[in-house]
Every structure is written in structure tokens, then in C-alpha cells.
Design a protein around this motif. Structure first.
Motif, short mmCIF file in Angstrom:
data_model
loop_
_atom_site.label_atom_id
_atom_site.label_comp_id
_atom_site.label_asym_id
_atom_site.label_seq_id
_atom_site.Cartn_x
_atom_site.Cartn_y
_atom_site.Cartn_z
N LEU A 113 20.84 -17.60 33.81
CA LEU A 113 20.47 -19.01 33.79
C LEU A 113 21.54 -19.88 34.45
CD1 LEU A 113 18.98 -19.16 30.18
CD2 LEU A 113 17.69 -19.31 32.32
N ALA A 114 22.80 -19.54 34.21
CA ALA A 114 23.89 -20.27 34.86
C ALA A 114 23.83 -20.09 36.37
CB ALA A 114 25.24 -19.81 34.31
N HIS A 115 23.55 -18.85 36.80
CA HIS A 115 23.44 -18.56 38.24
C HIS A 115 22.29 -19.35 38.86
CE1 HIS A 115 23.76 -16.10 41.90
NE2 HIS A 115 22.44 -16.14 41.92
N LEU A 116 21.24 -19.58 38.10
CA LEU A 116 20.08 -20.33 38.60
C LEU A 116 20.32 -21.84 38.61
CD1 LEU A 116 17.13 -18.38 36.89
CD2 LEU A 116 18.03 -18.11 39.22
N GLY A 117 21.51 -22.26 38.22
CA GLY A 117 21.85 -23.68 38.26
C GLY A 117 21.41 -24.47 37.05
N LEU A 118 21.26 -23.77 35.91
CA LEU A 118 20.71 -24.41 34.71
C LEU A 118 21.78 -24.63 33.64
CD1 LEU A 118 17.50 -22.26 34.71
CD2 LEU A 118 17.57 -24.72 35.09
N GLU A 119 23.01 -24.88 34.07
CA GLU A 119 24.09 -25.11 33.11
C GLU A 119 23.80 -26.31 32.22
OE1 GLU A 119 28.85 -26.31 33.12
OE2 GLU A 119 27.96 -25.33 34.87
N ASN A 120 23.29 -27.37 32.79
CA ASN A 120 23.02 -28.57 31.99
C ASN A 120 21.86 -28.36 31.02
OD1 ASN A 120 25.08 -29.98 33.26
ND2 ASN A 120 23.72 -30.80 34.84
N GLU A 121 20.90 -27.53 31.40
CA GLU A 121 19.74 -27.28 30.54
C GLU A 121 20.07 -26.34 29.37
OE1 GLU A 121 18.16 -28.87 34.32
OE2 GLU A 121 19.71 -27.42 33.77
N LEU A 122 21.08 -25.52 29.53
CA LEU A 122 21.47 -24.59 28.46
C LEU A 122 22.11 -25.37 27.31
CD1 LEU A 122 23.07 -21.39 30.05
CD2 LEU A 122 21.35 -21.44 28.24
N THR A 166 11.62 -21.57 34.75
CA THR A 166 12.60 -22.66 34.77
C THR A 166 12.55 -23.49 36.04
OG1 THR A 166 14.26 -21.15 35.69
CG2 THR A 166 14.16 -21.34 33.28
N TYR A 167 11.56 -23.23 36.87
CA TYR A 167 11.38 -23.97 38.13
C TYR A 167 12.53 -23.71 39.10
CZ TYR A 167 9.00 -27.54 40.91
OH TYR A 167 8.29 -28.21 41.89
N GLN A 168 13.05 -22.48 39.08
CA GLN A 168 14.15 -22.09 39.97
C GLN A 168 13.79 -20.80 40.70
OE1 GLN A 168 16.85 -23.94 40.48
NE2 GLN A 168 16.19 -25.47 38.99
N PHE A 169 12.52 -20.72 41.14
CA PHE A 169 12.03 -19.46 41.69
C PHE A 169 12.75 -19.06 42.97
CE2 PHE A 169 9.13 -16.86 44.26
CZ PHE A 169 8.90 -15.82 43.37
N ASN A 170 13.04 -20.01 43.85
CA ASN A 170 13.68 -19.67 45.13
C ASN A 170 15.06 -19.08 44.92
OD1 ASN A 170 11.46 -20.51 46.60
ND2 ASN A 170 12.25 -22.57 46.95
N THR A 171 15.82 -19.65 44.00
CA THR A 171 17.16 -19.12 43.71
C THR A 171 17.05 -17.73 43.09
OG1 THR A 171 17.90 -21.38 43.29
CG2 THR A 171 19.35 -19.62 42.57
N ALA A 172 16.06 -17.55 42.21
CA ALA A 172 15.84 -16.25 41.59
C ALA A 172 15.46 -15.21 42.65
CB ALA A 172 14.75 -16.35 40.53
N LYS A 173 14.58 -15.58 43.56
CA LYS A 173 14.16 -14.66 44.62
C LYS A 173 15.34 -14.28 45.51
CE LYS A 173 10.62 -14.05 48.19
NZ LYS A 173 9.47 -14.68 48.89
N GLU A 174 16.20 -15.23 45.79
CA GLU A 174 17.39 -14.97 46.61
C GLU A 174 18.30 -13.95 45.91
OE1 GLU A 174 21.33 -17.39 48.22
OE2 GLU A 174 19.49 -18.50 47.79
N LEU A 175 18.45 -14.08 44.59
CA LEU A 175 19.26 -13.13 43.83
C LEU A 175 18.65 -11.73 43.89
CD1 LEU A 175 21.53 -12.32 41.89
CD2 LEU A 175 20.11 -13.17 40.00
N VAL A 176 17.34 -11.64 43.75
CA VAL A 176 16.66 -10.35 43.82
C VAL A 176 16.90 -9.68 45.17
CG1 VAL A 176 14.38 -9.25 43.96
CG2 VAL A 176 14.91 -10.82 42.07
N ILE A 177 16.83 -10.45 46.23
CA ILE A 177 17.07 -9.92 47.57
C ILE A 177 18.51 -9.42 47.69
CG2 ILE A 177 17.26 -10.54 50.02
CD1 ILE A 177 14.89 -12.46 49.55
N GLN A 178 19.46 -10.15 47.13
CA GLN A 178 20.87 -9.74 47.16
C GLN A 178 21.07 -8.41 46.43
OE1 GLN A 178 22.93 -13.07 45.45
NE2 GLN A 178 22.81 -14.31 47.30
N ILE A 179 20.41 -8.27 45.28
CA ILE A 179 20.50 -7.03 44.52
C ILE A 179 19.91 -5.87 45.31
CG2 ILE A 179 19.67 -5.82 42.45
CD1 ILE A 179 19.78 -8.56 41.01
#
Length: 257
Positions: free
Chosen positions: A26-35, A117-130
Motif C-alpha cells: 500500500l505504501a508503494h502504491l502511494g497510499l501512505e496518507n490513506e493508511l 484503491t484506485y491505483q491500478f496503473n502503479t500496481a500493474k507497473e510493479l507486476v511488470i517489474q516483478i
């Protein structure tokens, strides 16, 4: 898991994570404030651990404190969390549960949390990196590749990782052969350890959940075959589904035995 979760607020503004690896995701997805709440075991990233409200341990949640935080979404995991506590939380809040047993499960979980969490693009980018990191590993030749291994997670009693676990699937993914063919987590006597070590190249002492030290290694060396090496490994890169998965290939390529 055949569950339906309905979000009353989208994207969620107040999220509680019940799992260390998901907190890091969640932090990687930019959701620090939401946590707004994490467990006492959510040690990564450090700034999140230091600044966020602790709501107990993964298997000992403080339900009252969670109620006070009034989350829009709670994210947990089938293996990490206790069913009765999840059922209690579901009476009051949307609780989305992951069930991660394989590499593919983990990638799907990342994408689904990205959607939640409405952060699909960032999540997809992480999946590609993995995926790219593991492709690089496939093309490499590293010291542990194709070796027979025993992955230990506890000492008293001695506990080893078996089949139908996320760690076993990751071992297979990086072309390590798990010496344990039984399901789940197996308790081993010293006699059993000595017997199976005849066919083991390496015993891997995980850094978590048990804090193995040099004294444990020395004690185990008295019982295993002379040809079996005992080495320490980073348990987080083998067992944390999420961000740390992209570090496992590089970790292995730099691993020297």
C-alpha cells in the motif's frame, strides 16, 4: 474465497492493513496518507511503522481500536489472520481478504488491490517489474540453482516449509527443489533431520519468523550430513508477497555459498 465485499467509499480514504507485506504494498502504491492502521509487525517501510496507529498483531487484533479508526476498507489475508476476528470486523466494515499460495496468486493480489484503491496503473507497473526480475533470473546461473534444499522457519520444535505454501511455490519458481514433499508446515525431529539431510545440498535458515543465529547453525551441524551446508537466508524476500518479490531474483543472483 467466495466472498463479496462492497465499498461504501471509493476510492477508500481510510485503510487498515492487517498484513505486513500488504502494508508495504500500500505504501508503494502511494497510499501512505490513506493508511490509518497497521499491525505491530508491519515494519516496512520504516516511516509507516513509526507513524501509523498499531492495531495489534496479525493474529491478535485490537477490534476496539479498529472500530475507533472507522476505516473505509480493511485488507487481510486468509493465512495471516484469524477467521473469527475477520468475521467480527465484517459486521462493521468492508474487509477484503487475500488468499496467496502461489507466485501467480501474488501478482493477481497486487492488481486487485490496485483496483480496490484506485491505483491500478502503479500496481500493474510493479507486476511488470516483478515479472522482468524473474525473467532475468531465468537467464542467469546462480549458486543455489537446482539444489535440493530444506527451508526452516522455526527451531524449537524444528519446523520446515512443505508443499502447498507460498514459500514452497517461490522455491520452485527460482528452481530450488524442496526436500519436503508433505503439505504445509512440517515438524521434524533431529533423527528425521539427520535422515533426510543425506539428500539435501543446503538447509536454509530463514530470518523470520524465527531469529536463527550462529549458535543454532552450529547445533544443527552436529546432526546433518557433512555434505549438507547450512546457510542463512532473508525470509522476507521468500515469504512477503508484494513489493519484496522483485528483490528475490537479484538477492539470489548475488547470493554466495
Amino acid at each position: 474465497m467466495q466472498r463479496k465485499v462492497e465499498l461504501k467509499t471509493f476510492p477508500p480514504k481510510k485503510i487498515i492493513s492487517l498484513v505486513p507485506s500488504i502494508t508495504e504494498l500500500l505504501a508503494h502504491l502511494g497510499l501512505e496518507n490513506e493508511l490509518v492502521g497497521i499491525t505491530k509487525f508491519c515494519v516496512h517501510p520504516e516511516n509507516i511503522f513509526k507513524s501509523k496507529e498499531k492495531i495489534g498483531g496479525t493474529k491478535n487484533l485490537n477490534i476496539q481500536k479498529i472500530k475507533q479508526l472507522q476505516p473505509d476498507l480493511i485488507i487481510g489475508n486468509k493465512e495471516e489472520n484469524v477467521k473469527s476476528q475477520i468475521e467480527e470486523l465484517e459486521k462493521y466494515f468492508p474487509v477484503w481478504m487475500s488468499d496467496v499460495n502461489t507466485y501467480e496468486d501474488a501478482l493477481n493480489m497486487i492488481l486487485e488491490i490496485g483496483e480496490l484503491t484506485y491505483q491500478f496503473n502503479t500496481a500493474k507497473e510493479l507486476v511488470i517489474q516483478i515479472q522482468e526480475a524473474f525473467k532475468k533470473l531465468e537467464r542467469s546461473n546462480y549458486d543455489l540453482r537446482n539444489k535440493n534444499v530444506l527451508y526452516l522457519i522455526w527451531y524449537e520444535p524444528i519446523m520446515a516449509v512443505g508443499k502447498n505454501t507460498f514459500i514452497d511455490n517461490m522455491l520452485s519458481k527460482v528452481q530450488l527443489n524442496n526436500a519436503i514433499q508433505r503439505d504445509r508446515y512440517i515438524e521434524l525431529s533431529l533423527e528425521e533431520l539427520k535422515s533426510i539431510s543425506e539428500n539435501i545440498d543446503y538447509i536454509l535458515l530463514s530470518s523470520e519468523p524465527y531469529p536463527f543465529k550462529e549458535k543454532h547453525k552450529a547445533e544443527l551441524e552436529q546432526y546433518v550430513s557433512d555434505k549438507t551446508k547450512i546457510v542463512f537466508v532473508d525470509g522476507e524476500v521468500f515469504s512477503w508477497y508484494g513489493v519484496r518479490m522483485k528483490y528475490l531474483p537479484e538477492y539470489l543472483m548475488n547470493f554466495k555459498v
